[in-house]
Scaffold this motif. Sequence first.
Motif, PDB file in Angstrom:
ATOM      1  N   VAL A   1       0.766  -1.309  -0.063  1.00  0.00           N
ATOM      2  CA  VAL A   1      -0.125   0.045   0.033  1.00  0.00           C
ATOM      3  C   VAL A   1       0.893   1.268  -0.009  1.00  0.00           C
ATOM      4  N   ALA A   2       1.043   1.999  -1.198  1.00  0.00           N
ATOM      5  CA  ALA A   2       1.872   2.985  -1.317  1.00  0.00           C
ATOM      6  C   ALA A   2       1.645   4.091  -0.411  1.00  0.00           C
ATOM      7  N   CYS A   3       0.608   4.664  -0.069  1.00  0.00           N
ATOM      8  CA  CYS A   3       0.441   5.636   0.779  1.00  0.00           C
ATOM      9  C   CYS A   3       0.817   5.557   2.154  1.00  0.00           C
ATOM     10  N   LEU A   4       0.746   4.378   2.732  1.00  0.00           N
ATOM     11  CA  LEU A   4       0.910   3.972   4.005  1.00  0.00           C
ATOM     12  C   LEU A   4       2.667   3.978   4.215  1.00  0.00           C
ATOM     13  N   VAL A   5       3.059   3.306   3.152  1.00  0.00           N
ATOM     14  CA  VAL A   5       4.591   3.282   3.069  1.00  0.00           C
ATOM     15  C   VAL A   5       4.813   4.727   3.148  1.00  0.00           C
ATOM     16  N   VAL A   6       4.465   5.532   2.461  1.00  0.00           N
ATOM     17  CA  VAL A   6       5.319   7.135   2.542  1.00  0.00           C
ATOM     18  C   VAL A   6       5.055   7.609   3.807  1.00  0.00           C
ATOM     19  N   GLY A   7       3.890   7.106   4.619  1.00  0.00           N
ATOM     20  CA  GLY A   7       3.801   7.537   6.022  1.00  0.00           C
ATOM     21  C   GLY A   7       5.005   7.429   6.844  1.00  0.00           C
ATOM     22  N   ALA A   8       5.447   6.344   6.656  1.00  0.00           N
ATOM     23  CA  ALA A   8       6.678   5.879   7.376  1.00  0.00           C
ATOM     24  C   ALA A   8       7.892   6.848   7.079  1.00  0.00           C
TER      25      ALA A   8
ATOM     26  N   GLY B   1      -5.239  -0.051  -6.626  1.00  0.00           N
ATOM     27  CA  GLY B   1      -3.908   0.783  -7.127  1.00  0.00           C
ATOM     28  C   GLY B   1      -4.726   2.340  -7.697  1.00  0.00           C
ATOM     29  N   PRO B   2      -3.647   3.311  -7.674  1.00  0.00           N
ATOM     30  CA  PRO B   2      -2.280   3.107  -7.175  1.00  0.00           C
ATOM     31  C   PRO B   2      -1.831   3.365  -5.858  1.00  0.00           C
ATOM     32  N   ASP B   3      -2.743   3.597  -5.071  1.00  0.00           N
ATOM     33  CA  ASP B   3      -2.281   4.174  -3.615  1.00  0.00           C
ATOM     34  C   ASP B   3      -3.297   4.240  -2.624  1.00  0.00           C
ATOM     35  N   LYS B   4      -4.291   3.311  -2.768  1.00  0.00           N
ATOM     36  CA  LYS B   4      -5.355   3.200  -1.600  1.00  0.00           C
ATOM     37  C   LYS B   4      -5.338   1.737  -0.907  1.00  0.00           C
ATOM     38  N   GLY B   5      -5.182   1.857   0.300  1.00  0.00           N
ATOM     39  CA  GLY B   5      -5.183   0.517   1.004  1.00  0.00           C
ATOM     40  C   GLY B   5      -5.733   0.851   2.442  1.00  0.00           C
ATOM     41  N   ARG B   6      -6.401  -0.447   3.078  1.00  0.00           N
ATOM     42  CA  ARG B   6      -6.650  -0.515   4.460  1.00  0.00           C
ATOM     43  C   ARG B   6      -6.633  -1.819   4.908  1.00  0.00           C
ATOM     44  N   ILE B   7      -6.244  -1.871   6.351  1.00  0.00           N
ATOM     45  CA  ILE B   7      -5.990  -2.940   7.097  1.00  0.00           C
ATOM     46  C   ILE B   7      -6.697  -2.909   8.368  1.00  0.00           C
TER      47      ILE B   7
ATOM     48  N   GLN C   1      -7.019  -0.027  12.923  1.00  0.00           N
ATOM     49  CA  GLN C   1      -7.369  -0.024  11.506  1.00  0.00           C
ATOM     50  C   GLN C   1      -6.192   1.225  10.912  1.00  0.00           C
ATOM     51  N   TRP C   2      -5.769   0.793   9.749  1.00  0.00           N
ATOM     52  CA  TRP C   2      -4.939   1.782   8.963  1.00  0.00           C
ATOM     53  C   TRP C   2      -5.676   1.800   7.623  1.00  0.00           C
ATOM     54  N   VAL C   3      -5.704   3.229   7.440  1.00  0.00           N
ATOM     55  CA  VAL C   3      -6.528   3.263   6.040  1.00  0.00           C
ATOM     56  C   VAL C   3      -5.770   4.396   5.375  1.00  0.00           C
TER      57      VAL C   3
ATOM     58  N   ASP D   1     -17.563   2.270   0.582  1.00  0.00           N
ATOM     59  CA  ASP D   1     -15.909   2.413   0.264  1.00  0.00           C
ATOM     60  C   ASP D   1     -15.389   2.115   1.360  1.00  0.00           C
ATOM     61  N   PRO D   2     -14.306   0.955   1.372  1.00  0.00           N
ATOM     62  CA  PRO D   2     -13.395   0.647   2.530  1.00  0.00           C
ATOM     63  C   PRO D   2     -12.494   1.715   2.852  1.00  0.00           C
ATOM     64  N   PHE D   3     -12.086   2.804   1.780  1.00  0.00           N
ATOM     65  CA  PHE D   3     -11.278   3.558   2.056  1.00  0.00           C
ATOM     66  C   PHE D   3     -11.559   4.898   2.690  1.00  0.00           C
ATOM     67  N   GLU D   4     -12.891   5.103   3.040  1.00  0.00           N
ATOM     68  CA  GLU D   4     -13.466   6.229   3.501  1.00  0.00           C
ATOM     69  C   GLU D   4     -14.458   5.794   4.912  1.00  0.00           C
TER      70      GLU D   4
END
Length: 407
Positions: free
Chosen positions: A36-43, A115-121, A151-153, A293-296
């Motif tokens: 998940v790109a955006c979550l990676v960028v957070g780090a 893709g390209p940059d949405k994710g949720r766990i 959760q991480w979104v 929408d799982p990302f909202e």
Amino acid sequence: MPPAPRPSAVSCPADRCVVAQSSVARSARVLSTMGVACLVVGAGVVTAQERTAEQRPAPQAMRVDTLSPTLEATLQAWYDATKGIEKLEGRHTQVESDDTFRSEKHSAGQFFYEGPDKGRIDMGPRPANQCRPRARQGMNPYKVVPGEVTQWVCNGVDLKQVDVAKKEVTVTPIPPQHRGKNIMNGPLPFLLGMPPEVVKQRFKISFPGAQFEPKGDIRTWLADPKSTVMLRVIPLLAQDAQNWKEALVVLSKPDFLPVRIKLYAPGGEGDTVYEFSDLKVNHNPLIPIFTKDPFEPNLAGYNLINLNLNGGGPEQGPSVAPVALPQTVPSVVGFDHAQAEKVLLARRYQVKKFPGEQTNDKEFVGKVQAQQYPAGEKLPAGKVVGLKIWMAAPGIRPASASRPVSP
């Protein structure tokens, strides 16, 4: 009876200290494992805050290893099989081992990627009948600890870390230059394959042993669904090495989706194992209009904590102006060690934790016995603050509550 009076400061021997990753960096690691790109960028953003300009390493010349033809063919097959994936969802388990506290945290849940940059766990405690501690040679099994409900979104614009129990959500904005298809710049793109040339620039990659190397015709082996691919991965870049020092990746064939990923912590204090199941590729619901929408996610009633990337600290509420936290050491003696870590990380300090004295009072187990610097002392951002943690005496189990006590 409570333990003996607690000292206000403690020195941390380097050989006993264990580096504790920030909660945001750790959550980004979990999410980036799934690509998940955006979550990676957070780090990456948080790490940049904690690192001063003087600490930034000098650039080094890029070295690309020459791989065997079979390994080259494997990497190419991985990329070819996954480059067309636009959506991926499934279930996963996570077991995080802590060698310092001899514990295993077991979690389970589901994840979504688009893709390209949405994710949720979504994470929660793993069912008790599935929590079997790993057998360890010459050692008793570690204590099983249930994972938290969290959760991480990521919606492509910001990263939300949701603490369900506390009704809190921490929001980290993603800089525009890191949005979109910069997924390859994330620490752990092990869900979707990358072009082989990119892989070789970022990782030293190999089969972990002769028994895992392909036998016979490589094309027949890559298409055989009865066996898996196992790869040993060593990070070459600082952005990866700060989160893990080695990974073992198991992929199914011929679709090259993840089966199991094991990450070894940078300081050697433990490892984390992820296992994946019920994977759905490019799945579309039959009636999308009735699908949420799982990302909202619905966060009504949650306390919003905006992580101020410029000021460095969190500010409470949805519309509070950014204010940098003072660079003085707060008092965390008596806090649960995880809560103490969050408080110190909010002031951009690094944290090291190591075992303290044993106690017969279960209310104190896992809480901070002493801290390296006294409360109120001025200390620049990026410095390491050592914490000594109360340990359980033999036969004592920690209390279920993790709320900090007054020091």
